[in-house]
Design a protein around this motif. Structure first.
Motif, PDB file in Angstrom:
ATOM      1  N   PRO A 210       0.592  -1.141  -0.108  1.00 52.86           N
ATOM      2  CA  PRO A 210      -0.076   0.340   0.063  1.00 52.86           C
ATOM      3  C   PRO A 210       0.397   1.651  -0.259  1.00 52.86           C
ATOM      4  O   PRO A 210      -0.169   2.151  -0.040  1.00 52.86           O
ATOM      5  N   VAL A 211       1.966   0.976   0.502  1.00 56.22           N
ATOM      6  CA  VAL A 211       3.181   2.132   0.000  1.00 56.22           C
ATOM      7  C   VAL A 211       4.433   2.070  -0.259  1.00 56.22           C
ATOM      8  O   VAL A 211       4.450   0.474   0.306  1.00 56.22           O
ATOM      9  N   ALA A 212       4.813   2.389  -1.089  1.00 51.28           N
ATOM     10  CA  ALA A 212       6.546   2.478  -1.377  1.00 51.28           C
ATOM     11  C   ALA A 212       7.159   3.771  -1.277  1.00 51.28           C
ATOM     12  O   ALA A 212       7.285   4.466  -1.033  1.00 51.28           O
ATOM     13  N   HIS A 213       8.568   3.070  -0.190  1.00 56.46           N
ATOM     14  CA  HIS A 213       9.677   4.517  -0.359  1.00 56.46           C
ATOM     15  C   HIS A 213      10.738   4.566  -0.868  1.00 56.46           C
ATOM     16  O   HIS A 213      10.895   3.563  -1.871  1.00 56.46           O
ATOM     17  N   GLU A 214      10.835   6.034  -1.004  1.00 58.33           N
ATOM     18  CA  GLU A 214      12.480   6.536  -1.545  1.00 58.33           C
ATOM     19  C   GLU A 214      11.624   5.959  -3.348  1.00 58.33           C
ATOM     20  O   GLU A 214      13.180   5.430  -3.707  1.00 58.33           O
ATOM     21  N   VAL A 215      11.382   6.012  -3.545  1.00 56.75           N
ATOM     22  CA  VAL A 215      11.113   5.643  -5.541  1.00 56.75           C
ATOM     23  C   VAL A 215      11.736   6.615  -6.309  1.00 56.75           C
ATOM     24  O   VAL A 215      11.011   8.058  -5.943  1.00 56.75           O
ATOM     25  N   LEU A 229       5.483   7.287  -2.759  1.00 56.26           N
ATOM     26  CA  LEU A 229       3.679   6.526  -2.700  1.00 56.26           C
ATOM     27  C   LEU A 229       2.519   6.146  -2.150  1.00 56.26           C
ATOM     28  O   LEU A 229       3.649   4.832  -1.129  1.00 56.26           O
ATOM     29  N   HIS A 230       2.125   6.424  -1.724  1.00 57.77           N
ATOM     30  CA  HIS A 230       1.067   6.051  -0.543  1.00 57.77           C
ATOM     31  C   HIS A 230      -0.191   5.155  -2.406  1.00 57.77           C
ATOM     32  O   HIS A 230      -0.048   6.094  -3.213  1.00 57.77           O
ATOM     33  N   MET A 231      -0.646   4.442  -1.794  1.00 64.50           N
ATOM     34  CA  MET A 231      -1.871   3.800  -2.499  1.00 64.50           C
ATOM     35  C   MET A 231      -3.310   5.370  -2.626  1.00 64.50           C
ATOM     36  O   MET A 231      -3.597   5.827  -2.306  1.00 64.50           O
ATOM     37  N   GLY A 232      -3.381   4.580  -4.382  1.00 68.21           N
ATOM     38  CA  GLY A 232      -4.043   6.309  -4.384  1.00 68.21           C
ATOM     39  C   GLY A 232      -3.620   6.539  -6.160  1.00 68.21           C
ATOM     40  O   GLY A 232      -2.709   5.795  -6.580  1.00 68.21           O
ATOM     41  N   SER A 233      -4.112   7.952  -6.801  1.00 71.20           N
ATOM     42  CA  SER A 233      -3.043   7.894  -7.734  1.00 71.20           C
ATOM     43  C   SER A 233      -2.439   8.378  -8.720  1.00 71.20           C
ATOM     44  O   SER A 233      -2.124   9.185  -9.560  1.00 71.20           O
TER      45      SER A 233
END
Length: 271
Positions: A210-215, A229-233
Protein backbone atom coordinates in the motif's frame (compact mmCIF):
# COMPACT_ATOMS: atom_id res chain seq x y z
CA UNK A 1 5.71 -2.58 10.72
CA UNK A 2 5.30 -3.03 7.01
CA UNK A 3 1.91 -4.74 6.69
CA UNK A 4 2.48 -5.87 3.13
CA UNK A 5 5.72 -7.64 3.99
CA UNK A 6 4.07 -9.27 6.99
CA UNK A 7 1.17 -10.49 4.85
CA UNK A 8 3.51 -11.86 2.19
CA UNK A 9 5.50 -13.85 4.75
CA UNK A 10 2.30 -15.12 6.36
CA UNK A 11 0.85 -16.26 3.04
CA UNK A 12 4.11 -17.90 2.00
CA UNK A 13 4.57 -19.68 5.34
CA UNK A 14 1.01 -20.94 5.40
CA UNK A 15 1.13 -22.04 1.78
CA UNK A 16 4.48 -23.78 2.33
CA UNK A 17 3.00 -25.76 5.22
CA UNK A 18 0.10 -26.78 3.01
CA UNK A 19 2.54 -27.73 0.25
CA UNK A 20 4.51 -29.98 2.60
CA UNK A 21 1.33 -31.54 3.95
CA UNK A 22 -0.12 -32.19 0.50
CA UNK A 23 3.16 -33.61 -0.81
CA UNK A 24 2.82 -36.48 1.65
CA UNK A 25 -0.67 -37.45 0.46
CA UNK A 26 -1.14 -40.47 -1.78
CA UNK A 27 -1.80 -39.41 -5.38
CA UNK A 28 -2.42 -41.88 -8.21
CA UNK A 29 -0.68 -39.48 -10.61
CA UNK A 30 2.52 -39.23 -8.54
CA UNK A 31 5.08 -41.99 -8.18
CA UNK A 32 6.00 -41.37 -4.53
CA UNK A 33 4.24 -40.24 -1.36
CA UNK A 34 7.45 -39.26 0.45
CA UNK A 35 7.49 -35.56 1.40
CA UNK A 36 11.30 -35.57 1.26
CA UNK A 37 11.35 -36.18 -2.48
CA UNK A 38 11.10 -33.35 -5.02
CA UNK A 39 7.50 -32.54 -5.91
CA UNK A 40 8.32 -31.13 -9.34
CA UNK A 41 10.22 -32.80 -12.16
CA UNK A 42 12.00 -30.31 -14.41
CA UNK A 43 12.26 -32.23 -17.66
CA UNK A 44 13.96 -29.30 -19.38
CA UNK A 45 16.27 -28.70 -16.42
CA UNK A 46 17.57 -32.25 -16.13
CA UNK A 47 19.93 -31.81 -19.06
CA UNK A 48 21.20 -28.41 -17.92
CA UNK A 49 23.90 -27.52 -15.44
CA UNK A 50 22.92 -25.39 -12.45
CA UNK A 51 24.60 -22.33 -13.97
CA UNK A 52 22.53 -22.65 -17.16
CA UNK A 53 19.14 -23.10 -15.54
CA UNK A 54 16.72 -20.22 -15.81
CA UNK A 55 15.49 -18.72 -12.55
CA UNK A 56 12.21 -17.72 -14.19
CA UNK A 57 8.99 -19.71 -13.97
CA UNK A 58 6.31 -19.44 -16.66
CA UNK A 59 2.84 -20.13 -15.25
CA UNK A 60 -0.31 -20.65 -17.29
CA UNK A 61 -3.61 -19.84 -15.55
CA UNK A 62 -7.20 -20.27 -16.70
CA UNK A 63 -8.04 -16.65 -17.54
CA UNK A 64 -7.76 -14.96 -20.93
CA UNK A 65 -4.43 -15.45 -22.69
CA UNK A 66 -2.60 -12.84 -24.71
CA UNK A 67 -1.55 -13.80 -28.23
CA UNK A 68 1.11 -16.47 -28.67
CA UNK A 69 3.58 -14.03 -30.22
CA UNK A 70 3.97 -12.40 -26.81
CA UNK A 71 4.28 -15.76 -25.04
CA UNK A 72 6.72 -17.46 -27.40
CA UNK A 73 9.91 -15.63 -26.26
CA UNK A 74 9.42 -16.96 -22.73
CA UNK A 75 9.08 -20.52 -24.03
CA UNK A 76 12.61 -20.28 -25.47
CA UNK A 77 14.30 -19.46 -22.14
CA UNK A 78 14.45 -22.97 -20.59
CA UNK A 79 12.18 -21.72 -17.82
CA UNK A 80 10.25 -24.02 -15.55
CA UNK A 81 6.69 -24.21 -16.92
CA UNK A 82 3.70 -24.81 -14.66
CA UNK A 83 0.03 -24.99 -15.59
CA UNK A 84 -2.92 -24.46 -13.29
CA UNK A 85 -5.33 -27.33 -13.93
CA UNK A 86 -7.83 -25.16 -15.80
CA UNK A 87 -5.15 -24.13 -18.30
CA UNK A 88 -3.75 -27.57 -19.10
CA UNK A 89 -6.01 -28.27 -22.08
CA UNK A 90 -5.16 -24.90 -23.66
CA UNK A 91 -1.45 -25.57 -23.13
CA UNK A 92 -1.60 -28.90 -24.93
CA UNK A 93 -3.73 -27.49 -27.73
CA UNK A 94 -1.02 -24.86 -28.28
CA UNK A 95 1.74 -27.51 -28.28
CA UNK A 96 3.00 -26.41 -24.86
CA UNK A 97 3.89 -29.28 -22.54
CA UNK A 98 4.40 -27.91 -19.00
CA UNK A 99 6.77 -29.53 -16.55
CA UNK A 100 3.86 -29.96 -14.14
CA UNK A 101 0.19 -29.18 -13.61
CA UNK A 102 -1.04 -28.18 -10.17
CA UNK A 103 -4.47 -27.70 -8.60
CA UNK A 104 -7.43 -29.69 -7.35
CA UNK A 105 -7.99 -31.05 -10.88
CA UNK A 106 -11.65 -30.03 -10.90
CA UNK A 107 -11.21 -27.97 -14.09
CA UNK A 108 -9.65 -30.59 -16.32
CA UNK A 109 -10.63 -34.05 -17.49
CA UNK A 110 -9.07 -37.44 -16.89
CA UNK A 111 -8.52 -37.72 -20.64
CA UNK A 112 -6.43 -34.53 -20.68
CA UNK A 113 -4.48 -35.66 -17.60
CA UNK A 114 -3.67 -39.03 -19.16
CA UNK A 115 -2.54 -37.35 -22.37
CA UNK A 116 -0.32 -35.03 -20.33
CA UNK A 117 1.18 -37.93 -18.37
CA UNK A 118 1.91 -39.78 -21.60
CA UNK A 119 3.91 -36.74 -22.75
CA UNK A 120 6.06 -36.92 -19.61
CA UNK A 121 4.33 -34.29 -17.49
CA UNK A 122 3.72 -34.53 -13.76
CA UNK A 123 0.40 -34.01 -11.98
CA UNK A 124 0.33 -32.49 -8.50
CA UNK A 125 -3.10 -32.66 -6.94
CA UNK A 126 -3.73 -30.07 -4.21
CA UNK A 127 -7.32 -30.43 -3.06
CA UNK A 128 -7.36 -27.96 -0.16
CA UNK A 129 -9.55 -24.94 -0.87
CA UNK A 130 -7.92 -22.25 1.30
CA UNK A 131 -5.78 -21.14 -1.63
CA UNK A 132 -6.54 -21.06 -5.33
CA UNK A 133 -4.55 -22.67 -8.11
CA UNK A 134 -2.35 -19.69 -8.99
CA UNK A 135 -1.39 -19.37 -5.33
CA UNK A 136 -0.39 -23.04 -5.33
CA UNK A 137 1.66 -22.58 -8.50
CA UNK A 138 3.48 -19.53 -7.12
CA UNK A 139 4.22 -21.40 -3.89
CA UNK A 140 5.74 -24.23 -5.91
CA UNK A 141 7.86 -21.77 -7.90
CA UNK A 142 9.07 -20.06 -4.71
CA UNK A 143 9.95 -23.44 -3.23
CA UNK A 144 12.24 -24.09 -6.18
CA UNK A 145 14.06 -20.77 -5.69
CA UNK A 146 12.66 -19.10 -8.80
CA UNK A 147 13.44 -15.40 -8.68
CA UNK A 148 10.76 -14.27 -11.12
CA UNK A 149 7.50 -15.49 -12.62
CA UNK A 150 5.66 -14.68 -15.82
CA UNK A 151 1.95 -15.47 -15.57
CA UNK A 152 -0.30 -15.95 -18.59
CA UNK A 153 -4.05 -15.98 -18.01
CA UNK A 154 -4.16 -14.29 -14.60
CA UNK A 155 -6.63 -11.69 -15.88
CA UNK A 156 -9.80 -11.68 -17.96
CA UNK A 157 -12.79 -13.92 -17.50
CA UNK A 158 -14.28 -13.97 -14.01
CA UNK A 159 -13.50 -10.64 -12.30
CA UNK A 160 -13.44 -12.16 -8.82
CA UNK A 161 -10.79 -14.65 -9.92
CA UNK A 162 -8.90 -11.82 -11.61
CA UNK A 163 -8.75 -9.78 -8.40
CA UNK A 164 -7.75 -12.85 -6.39
CA UNK A 165 -4.96 -13.58 -8.88
CA UNK A 166 -3.60 -10.03 -8.87
CA UNK A 167 -3.68 -9.74 -5.07
CA UNK A 168 -1.92 -13.10 -4.79
CA UNK A 169 0.83 -11.79 -7.07
CA UNK A 170 1.10 -8.64 -4.96
CA UNK A 171 1.59 -10.72 -1.80
CA UNK A 172 4.26 -12.99 -3.30
CA UNK A 173 7.97 -12.44 -2.66
CA UNK A 174 9.09 -12.52 -6.30
CA UNK A 175 9.13 -10.23 -9.29
CA UNK A 176 6.00 -11.21 -11.21
CA UNK A 177 4.81 -10.13 -14.65
CA UNK A 178 1.21 -10.90 -15.62
CA UNK A 179 0.56 -10.78 -19.36
CA UNK A 180 -2.99 -9.65 -20.09
CA UNK A 181 -4.70 -9.25 -23.44
CA UNK A 182 -3.86 -5.54 -23.68
CA UNK A 183 -1.99 -4.82 -20.45
CA UNK A 184 1.03 -5.99 -18.49
CA UNK A 185 0.88 -6.02 -14.68
CA UNK A 186 4.40 -6.02 -13.21
CA UNK A 187 4.80 -6.59 -9.46
CA UNK A 188 8.30 -5.40 -8.61
CA UNK A 189 10.44 -6.01 -5.54
CA UNK A 190 12.21 -3.26 -3.59
CA UNK A 191 15.99 -2.85 -3.32
CA UNK A 192 16.53 -3.79 -6.96
CA UNK A 193 17.35 -1.72 -10.04
CA UNK A 194 14.55 -2.43 -12.49
CA UNK A 195 15.07 -1.73 -16.18
CA UNK A 196 11.69 -1.98 -17.90
CA UNK A 197 11.40 -2.19 -21.67
CA UNK A 198 9.07 0.40 -23.14
CA UNK A 199 8.24 2.14 -26.39
CA UNK A 200 8.59 5.94 -26.43
CA UNK A 201 5.14 7.37 -25.81
CA UNK A 202 3.87 4.19 -24.13
CA UNK A 203 1.44 4.80 -21.27
CA UNK A 204 1.97 3.32 -17.82
CA UNK A 205 1.00 3.83 -14.18
CA UNK A 206 2.67 3.04 -10.85
CA UNK A 207 0.60 1.86 -7.89
CA UNK A 208 1.95 1.48 -4.35
CA UNK A 209 0.68 -1.57 -2.44
CA UNK A 210 0.00 0.00 0.00
CA UNK A 211 3.04 2.29 0.24
CA UNK A 212 6.46 2.46 -1.42
CA UNK A 213 9.37 4.47 -0.03
CA UNK A 214 12.22 6.33 -1.74
CA UNK A 215 10.88 5.76 -5.23
CA UNK A 216 13.11 6.91 -8.07
CA UNK A 217 11.78 6.76 -11.62
CA UNK A 218 13.72 7.73 -14.75
CA UNK A 219 12.83 7.73 -18.44
CA UNK A 220 9.31 9.09 -17.89
CA UNK A 221 7.54 12.37 -18.59
CA UNK A 222 6.91 12.69 -14.86
CA UNK A 223 10.03 11.38 -13.09
CA UNK A 224 10.34 10.69 -9.37
CA UNK A 225 13.34 11.25 -7.13
CA UNK A 226 13.31 9.51 -3.76
CA UNK A 227 9.60 10.08 -3.22
CA UNK A 228 7.04 8.16 -1.17
CA UNK A 229 4.04 6.75 -3.02
CA UNK A 230 0.85 5.88 -1.17
CA UNK A 231 -2.00 3.75 -2.44
CA UNK A 232 -4.01 5.98 -4.75
CA UNK A 233 -3.63 7.98 -7.95
CA UNK A 234 -0.21 9.61 -7.42
CA UNK A 235 1.47 7.47 -10.10
CA UNK A 236 -1.44 7.40 -12.55
CA UNK A 237 -1.04 8.04 -16.30
CA UNK A 238 2.63 8.57 -16.97
CA UNK A 239 4.39 8.31 -20.35
CA UNK A 240 7.70 6.69 -21.30
CA UNK A 241 10.12 9.08 -23.00
CA UNK A 242 12.61 6.44 -24.14
CA UNK A 243 13.08 2.70 -24.70
CA UNK A 244 13.45 1.86 -20.99
CA UNK A 245 12.26 2.97 -17.59
CA UNK A 246 14.62 2.94 -14.63
CA UNK A 247 12.86 2.20 -11.33
CA UNK A 248 14.06 1.49 -7.83
CA UNK A 249 12.70 1.94 -4.33
CA UNK A 250 13.70 0.95 -0.82
CA UNK A 251 10.64 -0.60 0.81
CA UNK A 252 7.06 -1.70 0.13
CA UNK A 253 5.59 -3.11 -3.06
CA UNK A 254 4.90 -1.51 -6.44
CA UNK A 255 2.76 -2.62 -9.34
CA UNK A 256 3.57 -1.12 -12.73
CA UNK A 257 0.65 -1.30 -15.14
CA UNK A 258 1.45 -0.64 -18.77
CA UNK A 259 -0.61 -0.78 -21.91
CA UNK A 260 0.86 -3.04 -24.56
CA UNK A 261 1.89 -1.02 -27.64
CA UNK A 262 -0.55 -2.98 -29.82
CA UNK A 263 -3.52 -1.92 -27.66
CA UNK A 264 -5.48 1.30 -27.98
CA UNK A 265 -4.53 4.03 -25.53
CA UNK A 266 -6.87 4.57 -22.61
CA UNK A 267 -7.33 8.16 -21.56
CA UNK A 268 -4.90 11.05 -21.74
CA UNK A 269 -2.22 11.82 -19.16
CA UNK A 270 -2.86 14.97 -17.17
CA UNK A 271 -0.17 17.53 -16.54
Amino acid sequence: MNLLKFDARHVQSRASNLENHCSAQADPHRGSTSPSLPTVGFRKWRGLSATMRSTTCLIFAAGVWCNMERIRPYLDQDAMILACDGALRDCLENNIVPDAVIGDMDSTSEEVLQRFLALGGEVHRREEQNSHDLNKALTMAEGWACEACVVVGATGGDRQHEWANLLTCAAASMNIECLGEDHVYAFLLPKEMHSIEMVPGQLFSLFALPVAHEVTLEGARYPLLGETLHMGSRGLHNVATGPTLGLNYSEGRIMLLKIHPSAKAEGTPEA
